[in-house]
Scaffold this motif. Structure first.
Motif, short mmCIF file in Angstrom:
data_model
loop_
_atom_site.label_atom_id
_atom_site.label_comp_id
_atom_site.label_asym_id
_atom_site.label_seq_id
_atom_site.Cartn_x
_atom_site.Cartn_y
_atom_site.Cartn_z
N ASN A 1 -10.23 1.25 0.53
CA ASN A 1 -9.75 -0.12 0.34
C ASN A 1 -9.85 -0.97 1.60
O ASN A 1 -8.88 -1.62 2.02
CB ASN A 1 -8.30 -0.14 -0.16
CG ASN A 1 -8.20 0.38 -1.58
OD1 ASN A 1 -9.08 0.14 -2.40
ND2 ASN A 1 -7.14 1.11 -1.87
N ALA A 2 -11.00 -0.96 2.23
CA ALA A 2 -11.21 -1.74 3.44
C ALA A 2 -11.02 -3.23 3.15
O ALA A 2 -11.27 -3.71 2.05
CB ALA A 2 -12.62 -1.50 3.99
N ARG A 3 -10.58 -3.95 4.14
CA ARG A 3 -10.38 -5.39 4.01
C ARG A 3 -11.73 -6.09 4.07
O ARG A 3 -12.68 -5.58 4.66
CB ARG A 3 -9.51 -5.94 5.16
CG ARG A 3 -8.16 -5.30 5.42
CD ARG A 3 -7.39 -4.93 4.19
NE ARG A 3 -6.06 -4.41 4.46
CZ ARG A 3 -5.75 -3.12 4.45
NH1 ARG A 3 -6.68 -2.20 4.28
NH2 ARG A 3 -4.52 -2.72 4.66
N LEU A 4 -11.82 -7.26 3.47
CA LEU A 4 -13.03 -8.07 3.58
C LEU A 4 -13.21 -8.45 5.05
O LEU A 4 -12.24 -8.72 5.75
CB LEU A 4 -12.93 -9.30 2.70
CG LEU A 4 -12.98 -9.05 1.20
CD1 LEU A 4 -12.79 -10.36 0.43
CD2 LEU A 4 -14.30 -8.40 0.80
N GLU B 1 0.86 -1.18 0.00
CA GLU B 1 0.00 0.00 0.00
C GLU B 1 0.90 1.23 0.00
O GLU B 1 1.62 1.48 0.95
CB GLU B 1 -0.91 0.00 1.22
CG GLU B 1 -1.93 -1.13 1.19
CD GLU B 1 -2.90 -1.08 2.36
OE1 GLU B 1 -3.10 0.02 2.93
OE2 GLU B 1 -3.43 -2.14 2.71
#
Length: 107
Positions: free
Chosen positions: A102-105, A10
């Motif tokens: 871009n949050a994580r699942l 990132e």
């Protein structure tokens, strides 16, 4: 098994001179598989476009774009975005604050 699609670093956008995020709604002049295919193929060539999604609602596509600043976007818009195949109209939204990116699942 297909659960992991890739691994990447990132990068802080401001640190690499891409401090402005812009969302662009795109309306095509026709809704045909050929016009969608031509647009999607051309947008894949634009490195500034991070995400391109076919959406329901007021637009055909929603683009997430990273640029240096408003002048950089103005150049991209005038020279490349409106020249993409089939583009009838665009609506531009400059992001003032990135609240969740871009949050994580959730698992």
């Amino acid at each position: 098994e297909g659960y992991i699609t890739g691994v990447r670093a990132e990068v802080a956008p401001g640190a690499v001179g891409l401090g402005a995020m812009v969302m662009v709604g795109v309306v095509l002049d026709r809704s045909t598989p050929e016009s969608f295919g031509a647009f999607e193929g051309a947008v894949m060539e634009l490195k500034e476009v991070l995400d391109c999604n076919l959406v329901a609602g007021d637009f055909d596509y929603l683009l997430k774009i990273r640029v240096r600043d408003m002048a950089d976007f103005n150049k991209l818009h005038g020279q490349r975005l409106i020249a993409l195949p089939g583009v009838r109209q665009t609506r531009t939204f400059f992001v003032m604050k990135e609240v969740k990116e871009n949050a994580r699942l959730p698992f």
